[in-house]
Design an enzyme around this catalytic site. Structure first.
Site, PDB file in Angstrom:
ATOM      1  N   LEU A  75      -4.602   9.281   8.208  1.00 26.72           N
ATOM      2  CA  LEU A  75      -5.915   8.726   8.264  1.00 26.72           C
ATOM      3  C   LEU A  75      -5.750   7.465   8.134  1.00 26.72           C
ATOM      4  O   LEU A  75      -4.905   6.782   7.037  1.00 26.72           O
ATOM      5  CB  LEU A  75      -6.933   9.295   7.466  1.00 26.72           C
ATOM      6  N   ASP A 120       1.482   2.693   3.514  1.00 30.28           N
ATOM      7  CA  ASP A 120       0.628   3.998   3.360  1.00 30.28           C
ATOM      8  C   ASP A 120       1.506   5.134   3.379  1.00 30.28           C
ATOM      9  O   ASP A 120       0.976   6.394   3.614  1.00 30.28           O
ATOM     10  CB  ASP A 120      -0.494   3.845   4.543  1.00 30.28           C
ATOM     11  N   HIS A 148       0.964  -1.311  -0.183  1.00 29.01           N
ATOM     12  CA  HIS A 148      -0.062  -0.034  -0.185  1.00 29.01           C
ATOM     13  C   HIS A 148       0.848   1.260   0.025  1.00 29.01           C
ATOM     14  O   HIS A 148       1.425   1.656   1.050  1.00 29.01           O
ATOM     15  CB  HIS A 148      -0.997   0.057   1.010  1.00 29.01           C
ATOM     16  N   ASN A 166      -5.607   7.074  -5.993  1.00 30.33           N
ATOM     17  CA  ASN A 166      -6.403   8.283  -5.468  1.00 30.33           C
ATOM     18  C   ASN A 166      -5.596   9.542  -6.222  1.00 30.33           C
ATOM     19  O   ASN A 166      -5.415  10.501  -5.170  1.00 30.33           O
ATOM     20  CB  ASN A 166      -6.535   8.505  -3.994  1.00 30.33           C
ATOM     21  N   ALA A 187      -3.741  14.901   5.297  1.00 31.98           N
ATOM     22  CA  ALA A 187      -3.402  13.564   6.162  1.00 31.98           C
ATOM     23  C   ALA A 187      -2.536  12.882   5.281  1.00 31.98           C
ATOM     24  O   ALA A 187      -2.561  12.437   3.984  1.00 31.98           O
ATOM     25  CB  ALA A 187      -4.797  13.089   6.385  1.00 31.98           C
ATOM     26  N   HIS A 225       2.780  14.771   1.190  1.00 32.12           N
ATOM     27  CA  HIS A 225       2.353  16.021   0.869  1.00 32.12           C
ATOM     28  C   HIS A 225       3.346  17.121   1.075  1.00 32.12           C
ATOM     29  O   HIS A 225       4.102  16.884   2.240  1.00 32.12           O
ATOM     30  CB  HIS A 225       1.119  16.412   2.015  1.00 32.12           C
ATOM     31  N   HIS A 236      -4.188  -0.319   6.335  1.00 26.25           N
ATOM     32  CA  HIS A 236      -3.517   0.738   7.367  1.00 26.25           C
ATOM     33  C   HIS A 236      -4.420   0.629   8.595  1.00 26.25           C
ATOM     34  O   HIS A 236      -5.249   1.508   9.136  1.00 26.25           O
ATOM     35  CB  HIS A 236      -3.534   1.853   6.898  1.00 26.25           C
ATOM     36  N   HIS A 293     -10.273   1.271   2.618  1.00 30.50           N
ATOM     37  CA  HIS A 293     -10.112   2.384   3.677  1.00 30.50           C
ATOM     38  C   HIS A 293     -11.116   2.312   4.401  1.00 30.50           C
ATOM     39  O   HIS A 293     -12.034   2.820   4.057  1.00 30.50           O
ATOM     40  CB  HIS A 293      -9.908   3.843   2.833  1.00 30.50           C
ATOM     41  N   LYS A 317      -9.946  -0.672  -5.122  1.00 34.22           N
ATOM     42  CA  LYS A 317      -9.828   0.187  -3.742  1.00 34.22           C
ATOM     43  C   LYS A 317     -11.230   0.787  -3.618  1.00 34.22           C
ATOM     44  O   LYS A 317     -11.606   1.621  -4.251  1.00 34.22           O
ATOM     45  CB  LYS A 317      -8.713   1.094  -3.772  1.00 34.22           C
ATOM     46  N   HIS A 335       1.490   5.606  -1.840  1.00 28.58           N
ATOM     47  CA  HIS A 335       1.020   6.577  -2.860  1.00 28.58           C
ATOM     48  C   HIS A 335       2.281   7.239  -3.411  1.00 28.58           C
ATOM     49  O   HIS A 335       3.195   7.757  -2.891  1.00 28.58           O
ATOM     50  CB  HIS A 335       0.311   7.585  -1.809  1.00 28.58           C
ATOM     51  N   LEU A 336       2.288   7.066  -4.623  1.00 32.05           N
ATOM     52  CA  LEU A 336       3.318   7.665  -5.508  1.00 32.05           C
ATOM     53  C   LEU A 336       2.942   8.977  -5.912  1.00 32.05           C
ATOM     54  O   LEU A 336       3.916   9.688  -6.610  1.00 32.05           O
ATOM     55  CB  LEU A 336       3.609   6.650  -6.481  1.00 32.05           C
ATOM     56  N   ARG A 337       1.680   9.431  -5.980  1.00 32.31           N
ATOM     57  CA  ARG A 337       1.060  10.519  -6.656  1.00 32.31           C
ATOM     58  C   ARG A 337       1.690  10.704  -8.254  1.00 32.31           C
ATOM     59  O   ARG A 337       1.611   9.255  -8.972  1.00 32.31           O
ATOM     60  CB  ARG A 337       1.597  11.711  -6.085  1.00 32.31           C
TER      61      ARG A 337
END
Ligand SMILES: NC(=O)N[C@@H](CC(=O)O)C(=O)O
Ligand SMILES: [Zn+2]
Ligand SMILES: [Zn+2]
Length: 343
Positions: free
Chosen positions: A219, A247, A14, A42, A263, A251, A174, A136, A99, A16-18
């Site tokens: 989160l 996770d 899990h 996302n 978050a 940011h 998570h 989630h 997801k 996030h690579l953006r």
């Protein structure tokens, strides 16, 4: 020579690579730490079909450092409009999971599912073609306290999903509470959970006591220390239902240090070292390999990695900030000293 441990190469189930200019940072960090990663969908707009998932995969692949072998595993973002046909197309494009973000639950979840019954046909198809469902797991009802949202999701939604789709493979991602760990432990086969390094290392006092520390805000939110202990217990138990998912969620500094901060914790820079820290504190370093490198691929029905990584007991200090091609990115545990370092 420093004490060393060698593990089968780990994967991140899990992350996030953006997108865009962030990818150089995020893909570089992930690829140095992991052989494969489940890439969260996302984005803005979200990755809702096979075509956009494959295009996103292509953009990620251009940023893999030449000295790393790294395989991004793509995920579909479920919306109220996702139907069986979208799932079939995704499956034939090699997408292994979808997801569920309850609408409004977290960062970029506005297009998420407003009522689980809207995606029952998609879930039927996922169950029959073997696509995994990633959750989630928080309700979004404004009347439910933020610290109770995971527990409410388990009671209201997850327990029903597990029964309505008896052979669907489900990952509660998570997890942050003792109730989640207990639920997964007691659930039927095919129900598993990922646990982040930050939920093993920290609790809500780190976030809120003696000043508010926005870099610990993620989160589901950090809970009290009794929950942290239950998560440590689960992660280090050797139960294959619990495996690694960072996770890691970048940011830029200004988005975190703000009057309304985002978050997400950026752990990819030192992910396996953070987990090693948590497992060593629990005197369970011998359980790290199963959690990080074996139980995930076994659950997904993928081969375990053949390569290895080595960690040396060699205290080192995380940088205060990282370059993400614009505003700086503050890694979790910035400026802190960790005991284990990837060789
Ligand atoms: N975990 C987080 O706090 N944030 C994630 C979204 C998510 O995984 O819920 C993000 O994309 O920033
Ligand atoms: Zn999430
Ligand atoms: Zn996430």
């Amino acid at each position: 020579m420093a004490e060393q441990i060698t593990l089968r190469a780990p994967d991140d189930w899990h992350i996030h690579l953006r997108d865009g200019t962030a990818l150089k940072r995020t893909v570089g960090d992930a690829a140095r730490q992991f052989s494969r990663a489940i890439v969260m969908p996302n984005l803005v707009p979200p990755v809702t079909n096979a075509k956009s998932a494959l295009a996103y995969r292509g953009r990620i692949c251009t940023q893999i450092p030449s000295d790393c072998a790294f395989e991004p595993l793509m995920v579909l973002y479920l919306t109220d409009k996702t139907d069986a046909e979208v799932i079939r197309q995704a499956r034939s494009a090699g997408i292994i999971a979808a997801k569920l973000y309850p609408a409004g639950a977290t960062t970029n979840s506005d297009s998420g599912v407003t009522d689980i019954v809207n995606i029952y046909p998609a879930l039927e198809e996922m169950q029959s073609c073997g696509m995994k469902l990633l959750l989630h797991g928080e309700v979004t009802t404004s009347g439910i306290d933020i610290f109770d949202r995971e527990r409410a999701f388990i009671q209201n939604t997850l327990s029903r999903l597990v029964e309505d789709f008896p052979t669907l493979k489900i990952v509660l991602e998570h997890i942050t509470t003792a109730e989640a760990a207990e639920f997964v432990q007691g659930a039927r086969a095919g129900v598993a959970a990922t646990i982040t390094a930050h939920h093993l290392l920290y609790n809500r006092n780190h976030l809120l006591a003696g000043g508010i520390r926005p870099h610990f805000y993620c989160l589901p939110i950090l809970k009290r220390s009794t929950h942290q202990s239950a998560l440590i217990e689960a992660a280090t138990s050797g139960n294959p239902k619990f495996f690694l998912g960072t996770d890691s969620a970048p940011h830029a500094r200004g988005q975190k240090e703000a009057s309304c901060g985002c978050a997400g914790c950026y752990t990819a820079y030192a992910a396996i070292e953070l987990y090693a820290e948590a497992f060593e504190r629990a005197r369970k370093l011998d359980k790290l390999e199963g959690f990080a490198s074996e139980f995930g691929p076994d659950f997904y029905g993928l081969p375990r990695n053949r390569g290895t990584i080595t960690l040396a007991k060699r205290p080192w200090t995380l940088p205060n900030s990282l370059d993400m091609g614009g505003e700086p990115l503050i890694p979790l545990a910035a400026g802190e000293t960790l005991q284990w370092q990837l060789v």
